[in-house]
Design an enzyme around this catalytic site. Structure first.
Site, PDB file in Angstrom:
ATOM      1  N   ASN A 162       0.793  -1.226   0.000  1.00 51.73           N
ATOM      2  CA  ASN A 162       0.000   0.000   0.000  1.00 51.73           C
ATOM      3  C   ASN A 162       0.829   1.281   0.000  1.00 51.73           C
ATOM      4  OD1 ASN A 162       0.736  -0.677   2.650  1.00 51.73           O
ATOM      5  ND2 ASN A 162      -1.047   0.326   3.545  1.00 51.73           N
ATOM      6  N   ARG A 170      11.037   3.809   5.671  1.00 52.82           N
ATOM      7  CA  ARG A 170      10.826   3.879   7.122  1.00 52.82           C
ATOM      8  C   ARG A 170      11.593   2.777   7.847  1.00 52.82           C
ATOM      9  NH1 ARG A 170       4.724   4.655   9.082  1.00 52.82           N
ATOM     10  NH2 ARG A 170       4.620   2.391   9.234  1.00 52.82           N
ATOM     11  N   LYS A 185      12.525  -7.395   1.454  1.00 57.27           N
ATOM     12  CA  LYS A 185      11.590  -8.199   0.672  1.00 57.27           C
ATOM     13  C   LYS A 185      10.297  -7.404   0.508  1.00 57.27           C
ATOM     14  CE  LYS A 185       8.288 -10.778   1.383  1.00 57.27           C
ATOM     15  NZ  LYS A 185       7.481 -10.381   0.169  1.00 57.27           N
ATOM     16  N   PRO A 186      10.113  -6.763  -0.641  1.00 52.89           N
ATOM     17  CA  PRO A 186       8.885  -5.987  -0.856  1.00 52.89           C
ATOM     18  C   PRO A 186       7.718  -6.876  -1.248  1.00 52.89           C
ATOM     19  CG  PRO A 186      10.252  -5.869  -2.797  1.00 52.89           C
ATOM     20  CD  PRO A 186      11.027  -6.682  -1.783  1.00 52.89           C
ATOM     21  N   ALA A 187       6.528  -6.296  -1.261  1.00 53.26           N
ATOM     22  CA  ALA A 187       5.336  -7.025  -1.698  1.00 53.26           C
ATOM     23  C   ALA A 187       5.426  -7.337  -3.187  1.00 53.26           C
ATOM     24  CB  ALA A 187       4.087  -6.197  -1.417  1.00 53.26           C
ATOM     25  N   SER A 240      -0.338  -7.508   7.646  1.00 50.70           N
ATOM     26  CA  SER A 240      -1.533  -7.893   8.387  1.00 50.70           C
ATOM     27  C   SER A 240      -1.185  -8.528   9.727  1.00 50.70           C
ATOM     28  CB  SER A 240      -2.369  -8.882   7.567  1.00 50.70           C
ATOM     29  OG  SER A 240      -1.725 -10.139   7.498  1.00 50.70           O
ATOM     30  N   GLU A 261       4.614  -3.907  12.635  1.00 50.71           N
ATOM     31  CA  GLU A 261       3.586  -2.875  12.472  1.00 50.71           C
ATOM     32  C   GLU A 261       2.447  -3.553  11.722  1.00 50.71           C
ATOM     33  OE1 GLU A 261       1.032  -0.612  11.268  1.00 50.71           O
ATOM     34  OE2 GLU A 261       2.436  -0.029   9.699  1.00 50.71           O
ATOM     35  N   LEU A 262       1.376  -3.856  12.460  1.00 50.63           N
ATOM     36  CA  LEU A 262       0.333  -4.737  11.947  1.00 50.63           C
ATOM     37  C   LEU A 262      -0.956  -3.972  11.656  1.00 50.63           C
ATOM     38  CD1 LEU A 262       1.078  -7.724  14.350  1.00 50.63           C
ATOM     39  CD2 LEU A 262       2.060  -7.228  12.095  1.00 50.63           C
ATOM     40  N   ARG A 289      -7.360   8.848   1.950  1.00 50.61           N
ATOM     41  CA  ARG A 289      -5.941   8.839   1.617  1.00 50.61           C
ATOM     42  C   ARG A 289      -5.555   7.431   1.160  1.00 50.61           C
ATOM     43  NH1 ARG A 289      -1.162   8.486   5.732  1.00 50.61           N
ATOM     44  NH2 ARG A 289       0.627   9.079   4.487  1.00 50.61           N
TER      45      ARG A 289
END
Length: 488
Positions: A162, A170, A185-187, A240, A261-262, A289
């Site tokens: 997202n 970050r 490891k990105p989405a 998630s 960070e969920l 947003r």
């Protein structure tokens, strides 16, 4: 929904491979995995499919590079991050168009994300030189107590689709500032933004092996293997709650430090004394947003009965005016979501809510035609406890729940296993702050729809995660304390 081809980003650098030990490994012809434009389903690029062996090799590369990077003077690490900040701002057009192309979001949101993402490089370039310690005499006077902070070691950074730029920076910025080497490891939905940022860091001066990137099509086995690599000491994950629980179990085997960070389920409380225009403005920002695909998105909007009809009418008018279209079209107010699967999930959730007695005052139905589109939707007649109040919507749907007493709104707001952020709107700031303190959330926004800031600690309580990102505490996630006893 007719898609608009986005303007080409002049000078954009495109990498589609994994990045291990300073080398790009592009996919071989006929292999790899497709990255789609969610506005029309077209293939943007084909990226590499990293094997488990390659993922483990990336951890080896990070381990080999760790000592030399950790020994670099903090000022040097900070100056590299500052150069990354300057490069990201100079190339914001290319990055913003790339985000919109693979994520689908509005171009204005992509530009906002690039600015936000770049700030983490600047912020932690300054924090790199402020890593502190302690020096004091023991109470019995027999020794000096010296406490230093050292890089925790190799870190695995896992980011969601997202915010493909901001969630990467970050994590990357504090890890590099602390002296850690990393594997990113990105989405799989949005890997191209991550590859761009890795290349940008290389051009800024990050040495080979310090930053590695992998793109496994089967992330479960690959991440598990990396978490069990003896050199890996830190996991930083945004995603998630369900996946976070699984990763926490995996990390426990080798006692890998985990920052998670969920998910969120953000409540909004609009009190009877709220400035309704300001509240509508704030909720519109908090809800829309990123098309609602944010863990901080307004998810449950509790409105006092005395102002509920007025608020619902004004919000409906504003949401109904948002035009569906390609994110690169400046006339669009709502862009595509990242995939058809996300749209189908929202369709089921809205249909279930309407069947239970709610009503859509605008939107509420997927348009015909290609693309992962769903309209801005306002639901009235929603009752607290309905399924839509129990899970993240992650889309442009605003459910309104009427309350009668302040205590009732607070109780309902806290009636969830998540606790990332809450929003309170009232003309009485002292009252809003008092209610904010009563919310079981890691963050509270008072009379505003935006709370995120690189200088503020970002994170939640309960099952919204462990640890904080940003602020002066974000770098602590990538540091270990070491105590030295020095006899006197």
């Amino acid at each position: 929904m007719t898609a608009l081809a986005p303007a080409p980003a002049a000078g954009a650098r495109r990498f589609t491979g994994s990045f291990v030990a300073g080398q790009w490994r592009e996919p071989k012809p006929g292999t790899g995995q497709d990255v789609l434009d969610p506005a029309d389903g077209s293939v943007i690029a084909t990226v590499a499919d990293s094997t488990v062996a390659e993922c483990l090799e990336s951890v080896d590369a990070a381990a080999d590079a760790l000592a030399s990077w950790a020994e670099r003077p903090p000022r040097q690490r900070g100056e590299i991050l500052r150069r990354a900040f300057d490069l990201m701002n100079a190339e914001r057009d290319a990055i913003a168009h790339l985000i919109t192309r693979e994520n689908g979001k509005l171009l204005v949101d992509s530009y906002g994300e690039v600015a936000y993402a770049a700030e983490f490089f600047r912020w932690f370039s300054e924090e790199a030189v402020r890593i502190g310690g302690e020096y004091r005499l023991a109470p019995n006077g027999d020794k000096q107590i010296m406490v230093t902070r050292k890089p925790i070691g190799v870190a695995l950074l896992i980011t969601p689709w997202n915010f493909p730029a901001a969630m990467a920076t970050r994590k990357l910025a504090p890890a590099l500032a602390a002296g850690c080497s990393v594997v990113l490891k990105p989405a799989l939905e949005t890997p191209l933004t991550a590859t761009y940022i890795v290349d940008l860091l290389t051009r800024a001066g990050v040495p080979a092996g310090v930053v590695n990137l992998v793109l496994p099509s089967q992330p479960g086995p690959a991440v598990s293997a990396m978490l069990h690599h003896p050199a890996l000491r830190k996991l930083s994950f945004t995603g998630s709650t369900e996946v976070g629980r699984l990763l926490l179990r995996e990390a426990a085997d080798n006692v890998v430090s985990a920052a998670l960070e969920l998910g969120g389920n953000a409540p909004v409380i609009v009190l009877e004394d709220a400035d309704i225009d300001a509240a509508v403005d704030g909720v519109l920002v908090a809800k829309m947003r990123n098309g609602g695909a944010a863990c901080t998105a307004a998810n449950r909007i509790y409105v006092h009965r005395a102002v509920a009809d007025d608020f619902a009418g004004r919000l409906t008018q504003r949401m109904a005016a948002l035009r569906l279209g390609h994110g690169a079209d400046p006339a669009s107010g709502v862009a595509a979501l990242v995939s058809d699967a996300e749209v189908e999930k929202i369709c089921r959730l809205v249909d279930t809510t309407v069947a239970a007695g709610a009503c859509a005052t605008t939107g509420g139905r997927r348009p015909s035609g290609p693309g992962a589109f769903y309209p801005a939707t306002v639901l009235v007649g929603v009752e607290h406890g309905m399924e839509i109040t129990r899970q993240e919507i992650f889309g442009p749907v605003a459910p309104l729940i009427v309350f009668d007493e302040e205590e009732q709104a607070i109780r309902w707001a806290n009636d969830t296993d998540r606790g990332l952020i809450g929003y309170v709107f009232s003309r009485d700031t002292a009252r809003a702050v008092r209610i904010g303190h009563l919310l079981d959330t890691g963050m509270v926004a008072i009379n505003t729809g935006v709370a995120s800031d690189p200088a503020a600690p970002f994170g939640g309580v309960k099952q919204s995660g462990l640890g904080r990102e940003g602020s002066d505490v974000g770098i602590e996630e990538f540091l270990e304390q070491q105590y030295l006893a020095v006899p006197v």
